[in-house]
Design a protein around this motif. Structure first.
Motif, mmCIF file in Angstrom:
data_model
loop_
_atom_site.group_PDB
_atom_site.id
_atom_site.type_symbol
_atom_site.label_atom_id
_atom_site.label_comp_id
_atom_site.label_asym_id
_atom_site.label_seq_id
_atom_site.Cartn_x
_atom_site.Cartn_y
_atom_site.Cartn_z
ATOM 1 N N GLY A 28 91.157 80.680 24.908
ATOM 2 C CA GLY A 28 91.591 81.518 23.782
ATOM 3 C C GLY A 28 91.287 80.874 22.441
ATOM 4 O O GLY A 28 92.124 80.866 21.549
ATOM 5 N N GLN A 29 90.067 80.324 22.310
ATOM 6 C CA GLN A 29 89.739 79.578 21.081
ATOM 7 C C GLN A 29 89.208 80.478 19.972
ATOM 8 O O GLN A 29 88.061 80.936 20.014
ATOM 9 C CB GLN A 29 88.736 78.467 21.415
ATOM 10 N N ASN A 30 90.054 80.752 18.980
ATOM 11 C CA ASN A 30 89.663 81.468 17.764
ATOM 12 C C ASN A 30 90.235 80.663 16.605
ATOM 13 O O ASN A 30 91.436 80.717 16.345
ATOM 14 C CB ASN A 30 90.228 82.892 17.757
ATOM 15 N N PRO A 58 95.875 72.562 18.606
ATOM 16 C CA PRO A 58 95.387 72.257 17.250
ATOM 17 C C PRO A 58 93.916 72.618 17.017
ATOM 18 O O PRO A 58 93.475 72.651 15.867
ATOM 19 C CB PRO A 58 95.591 70.740 17.134
ATOM 20 N N GLY A 59 93.135 72.872 18.083
ATOM 21 C CA GLY A 59 91.712 73.187 17.892
ATOM 22 C C GLY A 59 90.994 71.999 17.279
ATOM 23 O O GLY A 59 91.042 70.883 17.815
ATOM 24 N N ILE A 60 90.344 72.201 16.111
ATOM 25 C CA ILE A 60 89.665 71.068 15.448
ATOM 26 C C ILE A 60 90.579 70.427 14.400
ATOM 27 O O ILE A 60 90.152 69.562 13.638
ATOM 28 C CB ILE A 60 88.318 71.482 14.799
ATOM 29 N N ILE A 79 94.787 71.347 25.109
ATOM 30 C CA ILE A 79 94.336 71.292 26.510
ATOM 31 C C ILE A 79 92.867 70.872 26.647
ATOM 32 O O ILE A 79 92.487 70.255 27.640
ATOM 33 C CB ILE A 79 94.562 72.669 27.193
ATOM 34 N N ASP A 80 92.038 71.221 25.649
ATOM 35 C CA ASP A 80 90.586 71.042 25.789
ATOM 36 C C ASP A 80 90.185 69.616 25.423
ATOM 37 O O ASP A 80 90.244 69.228 24.252
ATOM 38 C CB ASP A 80 89.880 72.066 24.884
ATOM 39 N N LYS A 81 89.735 68.837 26.422
ATOM 40 C CA LYS A 81 89.451 67.420 26.130
ATOM 41 C C LYS A 81 88.236 67.247 25.223
ATOM 42 O O LYS A 81 88.101 66.226 24.549
ATOM 43 C CB LYS A 81 89.362 66.577 27.398
ATOM 44 N N ASP A 103 98.197 70.428 28.999
ATOM 45 C CA ASP A 103 98.516 71.851 29.023
ATOM 46 C C ASP A 103 99.957 71.993 28.529
ATOM 47 O O ASP A 103 100.872 71.394 29.110
ATOM 48 C CB ASP A 103 98.393 72.330 30.472
ATOM 49 N N VAL A 104 100.173 72.754 27.470
ATOM 50 C CA VAL A 104 101.514 72.827 26.885
ATOM 51 C C VAL A 104 102.545 73.386 27.878
ATOM 52 O O VAL A 104 103.728 73.040 27.805
ATOM 53 C CB VAL A 104 101.505 73.644 25.567
ATOM 54 N N LEU A 105 102.071 74.186 28.816
ATOM 55 C CA LEU A 105 103.013 74.766 29.793
ATOM 56 C C LEU A 105 103.525 73.700 30.766
ATOM 57 O O LEU A 105 104.477 73.918 31.497
ATOM 58 C CB LEU A 105 102.367 75.917 30.568
ATOM 59 N N TYR A 131 96.108 84.345 25.546
ATOM 60 C CA TYR A 131 96.239 84.621 26.979
ATOM 61 C C TYR A 131 97.552 84.083 27.568
ATOM 62 O O TYR A 131 97.918 84.470 28.678
ATOM 63 C CB TYR A 131 95.016 84.080 27.756
ATOM 64 N N ILE A 132 98.256 83.216 26.843
ATOM 65 C CA ILE A 132 99.521 82.698 27.369
ATOM 66 C C ILE A 132 100.658 82.770 26.334
ATOM 67 O O ILE A 132 101.605 81.973 26.382
ATOM 68 C CB ILE A 132 99.400 81.244 27.913
ATOM 69 N N THR A 133 100.581 83.742 25.426
ATOM 70 C CA THR A 133 101.626 83.862 24.399
ATOM 71 C C THR A 133 103.025 83.981 25.011
ATOM 72 O O THR A 133 103.942 83.232 24.646
ATOM 73 C CB THR A 133 101.379 85.123 23.526
HETATM 74 N N1 SAM Z 1 95.057 75.744 15.768
HETATM 75 C C1 SAM Z 1 93.629 75.994 15.760
HETATM 76 C C2 SAM Z 1 93.298 76.889 14.597
HETATM 77 O O1 SAM Z 1 94.180 77.602 14.139
HETATM 78 O O2 SAM Z 1 92.151 76.897 14.164
HETATM 79 C C3 SAM Z 1 93.152 76.589 17.101
HETATM 80 C C4 SAM Z 1 93.857 77.843 17.558
HETATM 81 S S1 SAM Z 1 93.118 78.603 18.977
HETATM 82 C C5 SAM Z 1 93.666 80.269 18.777
HETATM 83 C C6 SAM Z 1 94.131 78.095 20.361
HETATM 84 C C7 SAM Z 1 94.057 76.630 20.738
HETATM 85 O O3 SAM Z 1 94.918 76.395 21.853
HETATM 86 C C8 SAM Z 1 92.680 76.154 21.178
HETATM 87 O O4 SAM Z 1 92.399 74.924 20.560
HETATM 88 C C9 SAM Z 1 92.802 75.973 22.693
HETATM 89 O O5 SAM Z 1 91.919 75.012 23.236
HETATM 90 C C10 SAM Z 1 94.266 75.571 22.819
HETATM 91 N N2 SAM Z 1 94.890 75.859 24.131
HETATM 92 C C11 SAM Z 1 94.611 76.876 24.990
HETATM 93 N N3 SAM Z 1 95.397 76.826 26.069
HETATM 94 C C12 SAM Z 1 96.235 75.765 25.899
HETATM 95 C C13 SAM Z 1 97.262 75.174 26.692
HETATM 96 N N4 SAM Z 1 97.630 75.706 27.876
HETATM 97 N N5 SAM Z 1 97.888 74.061 26.238
HETATM 98 C C14 SAM Z 1 97.517 73.513 25.027
HETATM 99 N N6 SAM Z 1 96.547 74.016 24.244
HETATM 100 C C15 SAM Z 1 95.904 75.132 24.665
#
Ligand code: SAM
Length: 290
Positions: A28-30, A58-60, A79-81, A103-105, A131-133
């Protein structure tokens, strides 16, 4: 401490190219690329230098930089290494950020609150992976992690569902669960062009402020949520039929009919018309008969 610099599309593209990063749809990377939206999220979360903030995904590191400037301490779970070396780079100027690759879950957030915040309530701020809100938000509430507020970007439709009351098509088990634990407030609607890549859906920032005391008194929380789920699983059926047909609730038909009567509702009532208070009362009536 450096000023946040990743909010612009140019700087985000530069970081993505430097690391040859490819977006993973399954995560769900946006990523956010709009400084106004970032400011709005940070302001509505009301973060102070006393706060510990948990950031999910945190993404990037775009929002993480803003959070690091506003908070005492930021814990970010990603989650993404492939993003970890990028975060080490983009967050190198901030000494109050800890990144956890998990994985935050599956993360023990209560343990993090104890370790980094002396068990005091923390604030959650995130641009959530859509996808996991629901599992993320319900997991945070149900696990009784000490939380003051959750300020998150979610799909617009999901934000609407969290906020509405009876009598609308969006009202459901999620509305009731969220409103049992917190007061929802939609801060802003956010269009797809504020993200890279653009999502196919509209988004909204919602702030959930945790109730200090539950708004209703329930003897058996688990039973109330079983009743709520049963009522909305079969939306077009009557409340009595929904409860009778639920595999989660094994109660005699007569007991259910009696309880609905005691609630002061007719036999044809549908679950989707009940308020949180009425679900709590119905649950307490049923508990009293068991
Ligand atoms: N915070 C960044 C931003 O606003 O630009 C990225 C937001 S992006 C919508 C969601 C982020 O959640 C991605 O970096 C993704 O790899 C991470 N992610 C997805 N599933 C996750 C999980 N189960 N546990 C932790 N992080 C997760």
């Amino acid at each position: 401490m450096n000023k946040p610099f990743l909010g612009s599309p140019q700087n985000t593209i530069a970081v993505l190219q430097k690391y040859n990063f490819t977006f993973q749809k399954k995560f769900g990377q946006n990523f956010l690329i709009d400084t106004h939206v970032l400011d709005k999220i940070i302001n509505s979360a009301e973060i102070t230098k006393d706060d510990m903030v948990l950031e999910i995904g945190p993404g990037i590191g775009t929002m993480t930089q803003y959070l690091a400037c506003a908070a005492r301490q930021v814990i970010a779970v990603e989650i993404d290494k492939a993003l970890i070396p990028i975060l080490e780079d983009t967050l190198s100027a901030y000494d109050n950020v800890t990144v956890i690759n998990d994985d935050v879950l599956k993360t023990d957030i209560t343990a993090l609150a104890v370790e980094h915040n002396g068990g005091k309530p923390l604030k959650v701020v995130a641009n959530l992976p859509y996808y996991i809100t629901t599992p993320i938000i319900m997991g945070l509430f149900e696990s009784h992690v000490p939380i003051e507020s959750i300020t998150v970007m979610v799909q617009k439709e999901v934000a609407d569902r969290m906020q509405v009351g009876p009598g609308t098509k969006d009202y459901g088990a999620l509305s009731l669960a969220v409103q049992y634990y917190a007061k929802p407030y939609i801060v802003a609607n956010v269009p797809p062009n504020c993200f890279m890549p653009r999502p196919n859906v509209g988004s909204a920032v919602i702030r959930l402020t945790r109730h200090k005391e539950a708004p209703v008194t329930v003897e058996d929380e688990t039973l109330m949520f079983k009743i709520i789920r049963a009522s909305f699983n079969q939306r077009r059926k009557t409340l009595a039929n929904g409860l009778n047909n639920s595999p989660e609730i094994n109660l005699p038909k007569e007991l259910i009919t009696e309880a609905i009567e005691e609630l002061g509702k007719g036999a044809g009532i549908r679950g989707e018309t009940l308020t949180l208070q009425e679900f709590a009362t119905l649950s307490n009536i049923i508990s009293g008969k068991l």
